[in-house]
Design a protein around this motif. Structure first.
Motif: not given
Ligand code: DHB
Ligand code: FE
Length: 294
Positions: A12, A57, A59, A125, A193, A240
């Motif tokens: 995402h 999730n 952020h 996002h 990431h 994530e």
């Protein structure tokens, strides 16, 4: 009765949303990313469900360190995109399904999953970028979306196994809903990431590829991956990926992978995407051209 027809997972990445919003999809850096979703967009158009339970999730946009629900279910009729610092994304508001959400809340809490209920929630996002990738830029999203926010920004996040069991409980709840609805479950975030610290920029393609393979063939063992392994192998934000287990846990043993896409570079993140169909999910056929992992 309602039924789960398919499960889908996708990174995402916020810069992907910005690339879409700013009309940069044909630029050399972004073109392969958006091309990678052409097959999936056609598949979605042919298999649009009535409702998506969208696991993502937040952020630190709608929630902050003052309030950290491990699992929060969006109960509202409408969810507006949040302002993440550059104004809200110019995308449609998300329409929820309050009746199904109320049923999920009752069924899941009585099934011993103690959810937080969000009667008002703005979505960031984590939820809107997957919708852009799979639906493009319609004037209104073509189906209802029930947000399910999972805490992965503050230690401890839930385990992959807990997420998988939540997915199985969502399936039981959907199958007990007395209306003829088609439902997809989406997991978002990942893949490898790390956005901060000395290892910022970390990408681990062998880990990501093995994760995609095992999500397909060995999801129950994969769900037992300990947090430390995500952290070590997939970077701090790779955690994530636990949200993908909610999606996989919601599927039957007969669900089959029909699409996979993996691409680096995309912002700071390895972009991963996979679709599973249930046998009765209304298939367009298995994608053999573009679906192999890279
Ligand atoms: C990036 C990726 C994410 O998953 C996120 O939530 C924020 C940023 C990135 O690639 O920069
Ligand atoms: Fe994220």
């Amino acid at each position: 009765m309602a039924r789960i027809t398919a499960g889908l997972a996708v990174s995402h990445i916020p810069a992907v949303g910005a690339a879409w919003d700013l009309g940069k999809t044909q630029e050399p850096y972004w073109k392969p990313v958006f091309e990678g979703f052409e097959w999936s967009k056609r598949w979605m158009a042919a298999n649009t469900p009535d409702v998506i339970v969208l696991v993502y999730n937040d952020h630190a946009n709608a929630f902050s360190l003052e309030l950290i629900p491990t699992f929060a279910l969006g109960m509202a009729e409408r969810f507006e995109p949040c302002d993440e610092g550059w104004g809200p994304r110019p995308v449609p508001a998300v329409h929820g399904h309050p009746q199904l959400a109320a049923h999920l809340a009752e069924s899941l809490i009585l099934d011993e999953f103690d959810l937080t209920l969000a009667n008002e929630l703005q979505v960031d996002h984590g939820l809107t970028v997957p919708l852009t990738l799979l639906f493009g830029g319609p004037a209104a999203w073509p189906c209802r979306v029930i947000p399910l926010a999972v805490s992965v920004v503050q230690y401890p996040p839930p385990t992959g196994l807990r997420c998988s069991k939540l997915g199985a409980a969502i399936r039981r709840a959907v199958e007990a809903y007395d209306e003829d609805l088609t439902v997809q479950v989406w997991g978002t975030g990942g893949m490898s990431h790390q956005l901060q610290g000395p290892r910022a920029g970390l990408i681990n393609t062998p880990f990501d590829t093995a994760f995609l393979d095992r999500l397909s063939t060995d999801p129950e063992a994969l769900a037992r991956t300990p947090h430390i392994e995500y952290l070590r192998e997939a970077g701090s934000e790779g955690i994530e990926l636990v949200m993908w287990h909610v999606m996989r846990g919601a599927l039957s043993a007969e669900a089959r992978e029909v699409r996979r896409f993996y691409h680096v570079p995309a912002s700071n993140t390895a972009l991963g995407h996979i679709i599973f169909e249930e046998p009765d999910g209304g298939s367009e056929g298995r994608d053999t051209q573009e679906g192999s992992p890279r």
